[in-house]
Write a protein that holds these residues in place. Structure first.
Motif, PDB file in Angstrom:
ATOM      1  N   ILE A   1      10.380  17.364   3.333  1.00 33.20           N
ATOM      2  CA  ILE A   1       9.451  17.713   4.414  1.00 33.20           C
ATOM      3  C   ILE A   1       8.503  16.545   4.691  1.00 33.20           C
ATOM      4  O   ILE A   1       8.255  16.188   5.846  1.00 33.20           O
ATOM      5  CB  ILE A   1       8.655  18.984   4.050  1.00 33.20           C
ATOM      6  N   ILE A   2       7.975  15.944   3.616  1.00 30.93           N
ATOM      7  CA  ILE A   2       7.060  14.807   3.771  1.00 30.93           C
ATOM      8  C   ILE A   2       7.774  13.618   4.400  1.00 30.93           C
ATOM      9  O   ILE A   2       7.234  12.937   5.286  1.00 30.93           O
ATOM     10  CB  ILE A   2       6.453  14.417   2.409  1.00 30.93           C
ATOM     11  N   LYS A   3       9.000  13.364   3.961  1.00 36.01           N
ATOM     12  CA  LYS A   3       9.772  12.230   4.476  1.00 36.01           C
ATOM     13  C   LYS A   3      10.033  12.365   5.977  1.00 36.01           C
ATOM     14  O   LYS A   3      10.002  11.381   6.724  1.00 36.01           O
ATOM     15  CB  LYS A   3      11.092  12.115   3.726  1.00 36.01           C
ATOM     16  N   LYS A   4      10.280  13.598   6.440  1.00 39.52           N
ATOM     17  CA  LYS A   4      10.575  13.829   7.854  1.00 39.52           C
ATOM     18  C   LYS A   4       9.377  13.529   8.751  1.00 39.52           C
ATOM     19  O   LYS A   4       9.535  13.283   9.947  1.00 39.52           O
ATOM     20  CB  LYS A   4      11.040  15.268   8.073  1.00 39.52           C
ATOM     21  N   LYS A   5       8.178  13.575   8.194  1.00 37.91           N
ATOM     22  CA  LYS A   5       6.983  13.248   8.986  1.00 37.91           C
ATOM     23  C   LYS A   5       6.980  11.787   9.399  1.00 37.91           C
ATOM     24  O   LYS A   5       6.369  11.409  10.398  1.00 37.91           O
ATOM     25  CB  LYS A   5       5.716  13.585   8.187  1.00 37.91           C
ATOM     26  N   ASN A   6       7.639  10.955   8.598  1.00 41.04           N
ATOM     27  CA  ASN A   6       7.850   9.544   8.941  1.00 41.04           C
ATOM     28  C   ASN A   6       6.547   8.815   9.302  1.00 41.04           C
ATOM     29  O   ASN A   6       6.493   8.050  10.264  1.00 41.04           O
ATOM     30  CB  ASN A   6       8.846   9.433  10.103  1.00 41.04           C
ATOM     31  N   LYS A   7       5.502   9.058   8.536  1.00 39.74           N
ATOM     32  CA  LYS A   7       4.228   8.385   8.825  1.00 39.74           C
ATOM     33  C   LYS A   7       3.637   7.703   7.594  1.00 39.74           C
ATOM     34  O   LYS A   7       2.468   7.358   7.571  1.00 39.74           O
ATOM     35  CB  LYS A   7       3.227   9.381   9.402  1.00 39.74           C
ATOM     36  N   PHE A   8       4.482   7.521   6.576  1.00 44.43           N
ATOM     37  CA  PHE A   8       4.004   6.894   5.356  1.00 44.43           C
ATOM     38  C   PHE A   8       4.721   5.564   5.135  1.00 44.43           C
ATOM     39  O   PHE A   8       5.858   5.378   5.581  1.00 44.43           O
ATOM     40  CB  PHE A   8       4.240   7.813   4.156  1.00 44.43           C
ATOM     41  N   PRO A   9       4.079   4.634   4.450  1.00 49.49           N
ATOM     42  CA  PRO A   9       4.700   3.317   4.220  1.00 49.49           C
ATOM     43  C   PRO A   9       5.878   3.405   3.269  1.00 49.49           C
ATOM     44  O   PRO A   9       6.038   4.377   2.531  1.00 49.49           O
ATOM     45  CB  PRO A   9       3.549   2.503   3.613  1.00 49.49           C
ATOM     46  N   ALA A  10       6.710   2.382   3.311  1.00 48.89           N
ATOM     47  CA  ALA A  10       7.871   2.312   2.417  1.00 48.89           C
ATOM     48  C   ALA A  10       7.407   2.391   0.965  1.00 48.89           C
ATOM     49  O   ALA A  10       6.429   1.767   0.578  1.00 48.89           O
ATOM     50  CB  ALA A  10       8.633   1.013   2.667  1.00 48.89           C
TER      51      ALA A  10
END
Length: 248
Positions: free
Chosen positions: A181-190
């Motif tokens: 779920i967090i990954k799908k937000k796609n707003k965090f750095p690598a």
């Protein structure tokens, strides 16, 4: 069900744990290479090879070193190479695998994070491996202390014990869902997903080891718990210093 569960291969009884562990590694690696082919982020062959070698070497050394240091008195007073080689722990593998990867990246001058892609294959491999741990019962040190709780199970002796392998499987499934779920937000750095995974898993293992047989080393804590604290602090400060992308 009778514990430990064994499989008859070539007329020889083989414990479930090593079979499921091997299957977990194989399936996890296949899943990793599948995700790698689909990923838009491409690493050079040299970088991929260095990271793989660093992770493998670190994990191999760490899993056995920390696994044996769980009971340092037995290790040093009655050393057995066979026991040393067969004692493993995923905590040591993850911690030293991290060190191996960081060293490898430093040697080749690669500064970008390489961890996010391995998170879900790693969780999958761990789930499969923990099924083997559960089926092995008390034959190997992957069981819980006796309990009178509703969750207690007979794992091969006269006691009702915490089925800690099942607890971990449930935790990993929930963690998989949350991280997806967090990954799908796609707003965090690598690297954020991997860092979050490490904090969550090591925090869970720190708590879980209070209901597992252990040798107290410092302040009532076992070797694995001390490693967990070190990794939690390392990633806590790493996450704190990371710049989260503002989605607004």
């Amino acid at each position: 069900m009778d514990f430990p569960v064994t499989f008859n291969i070539f007329d020889k009884a083989i414990l479930a744990h090593p079979l499921f562990e091997a299957a977990g590694i194989f399936i996890g690696m296949r899943y990793y290479f599948y995700l790698k082919r689909k990923s838009a982020e491409k690493m050079s062959f040299n970088t991929s090879a260095a990271v793989l070698i660093g992770a493998t070497a670190g994990a191999l050394i760490g899993s056995k070193l920390i696994g044996n240091l769980e009971n340092p008195y037995t290790l040093f007073e009655n050393f057995s190479f066979k026991r040393f080689w067969t004692n493993n722990t995923i905590v040591g593998g993850l911690a030293f695998g991290l060190i191996g990867v960081e060293w490898a990246k430093k040697i080749i001058g690669h500064k970008e994070s390489t961890g996010d892609l391995i998170v879900f294959p790693l969780i999958l491999a761990m789930i499969i491996g923990r099924i083997g741990c559960f089926l092995t019962g008390i034959h190997e040190e992957t069981y819980g202390i006796p309990t009178d709780s509703f969750f207690g199970m007979h794992l091969g002796d006269q006691y009702l014990r915490h089925p800690v392998a099942l607890y971990e499987i449930v935790f990993l499934i929930v963690l998989w869902i949350v991280l997806k779920i967090i990954k799908k937000k796609n707003k965090f750095p690598a690297g954020f997903i991997f860092q979050l995974f490490m904090i969550c898993y090591f925090s869970f293992r720190f708590m879980l080891d209070f209901i597992k047989p252990k040798v107290d080393i410092i302040a009532g804590l076992g070797t694995i718990q001390l490693v967990c604290i070190a990794i939690i602090f390392y990633y806590f400060f790493k996450l704190k210093s990371a710049k989260i992308v503002n989605s607004r």
